[in-house]
Enzyme design. Sequence first.
Site, PDB file in Angstrom:
ATOM      1  N   PRO A   1      13.314  11.995  14.226  1.00  0.00           N
ATOM      2  CG  PRO A   1      14.507  12.710  12.364  1.00  0.00           C
ATOM      3  CD  PRO A   1      13.351  11.849  12.759  1.00  0.00           C
TER       4      PRO A   1
ATOM      5  CD  GLN B   1      18.108  13.187  11.012  1.00  0.00           C
ATOM      6  OE1 GLN B   1      18.363  14.086  11.820  1.00  0.00           O
ATOM      7  NE2 GLN B   1      16.983  13.138  10.318  1.00  0.00           N
TER       8      GLN B   1
ATOM      9  CE1 TYR C   1      20.328  22.421  10.167  1.00  0.00           C
ATOM     10  CE2 TYR C   1      18.601  20.774   9.971  1.00  0.00           C
ATOM     11  CZ  TYR C   1      19.187  21.827  10.656  1.00  0.00           C
ATOM     12  OH  TYR C   1      18.632  22.284  11.824  1.00  0.00           O
TER      13      TYR C   1
ATOM     14  N   GLY D   1       6.766  12.746  16.263  1.00  0.00           N
ATOM     15  CA  GLY D   1       7.767  13.590  16.881  1.00  0.00           C
ATOM     16  C   GLY D   1       7.367  14.102  18.242  1.00  0.00           C
ATOM     17  NE  ARG D   2       7.549  20.458  17.599  1.00  0.00           N
ATOM     18  CZ  ARG D   2       7.314  21.613  17.003  1.00  0.00           C
ATOM     19  NH1 ARG D   2       6.083  22.130  17.027  1.00  0.00           N
ATOM     20  NH2 ARG D   2       8.274  22.249  16.381  1.00  0.00           N
TER      21      ARG D   2
END
Length: 367
Positions: free
Chosen positions: A25, A99, A180, A322-323
């Site tokens: 994500p 997500q 979070y 990811g990236r």
Amino acid sequence: MSSLDPFAPVTLGSFDLANHFLMAPMTRARSPERIPTDAVVEYYRQRAGTGLIISEATQISPQGTGSIATPGIHTEEQIAGWRRVTDAVHAAGGRIICQIWHVGRVSHSKMQAEGEAPVSSSATAGQINTFTADGFEPCTPPRALALEEIPEVIEQYRQAALNAIEAGFDGVQIHAASGYLIDQFLRDGVNRREDEYGGSVENRARFLLEVTDAVSTAIGADRTSVRLSPFTVTWDCSDSDPRTVFTHAVRELDKRPLAFLEIVERGFDSLAVDTGDGGELDFTPGDLRKLYRGNLVANGCYDLASARAALASGHAQAISIGRPLMSTPDWVHRQAREQPLNAEIDPLFWYGGNEEGYCDQPPAQQE
């Protein structure tokens, strides 16, 4: 092909994947009206060759919103917008889960109803900034969720999961990482509560487990996953004893038949057994692997060689990337064929903007 071949199929819960790679994500902030745009549809369609896409963090409610241009999954318009994305991914042969996300204190009163303070486990402010319509600003100090409000937030997670299924997602991931709201309950650097959601490790993990149970009951545990980040401190969300809190959380999640647990390892060696080199942490991803008997997805600086090693050793059943997928949408296809990857995109294009640096990367040359 061997089942340990990263390009061979694998099943995680109810998800039958074409390969052992997941798209991690990644917030990209390309939904200015909180609804996926045409560019978002194309972005995810291009990456459908990954075994499973985990969507960018998607807020479960207006209260759970923390930054500009991030999408939600709590209105009919958002559900319809995400349906366009999931239809495109499925038409391209891919799988995608949503997500679901509540930012907690990583927000600003400008994004809250009637300019109220963001909420968290406790009224513990941090040195945190977020993107508002007026630029990068310090977050507004939060207020503690009242005890009677917590079931309402758990219900928002449950409803968001149902909304995701309505939108055509194959399942969901509960965002319990990266500082979070759920992480703010887990960690004692933020959670100062004195009721059944604070104090002991068992109490601080209660919110995570109640959210997980509510979502699993709503859509099935085999379509539910959880993301944790035990080895990093994000958004000033710390803990005095992360080993104890995350050992407990992983042991409890192990009792639930989830599709998979994703652990953010970052720069840790996923096969390490000792970090006695002066580092602050006294546990490793390998320690948590020993506690979790279900499907584990490892995330954090993996390349093809380290992914092969992690899969072959049994450390993980799949690897999330990811990236590299930002710059090379067909990363799995190219790695399987030993084709060169695109140059990494400029960080200027990571968050916000239009198609540039988002869905305009060149595909691999046709064979």
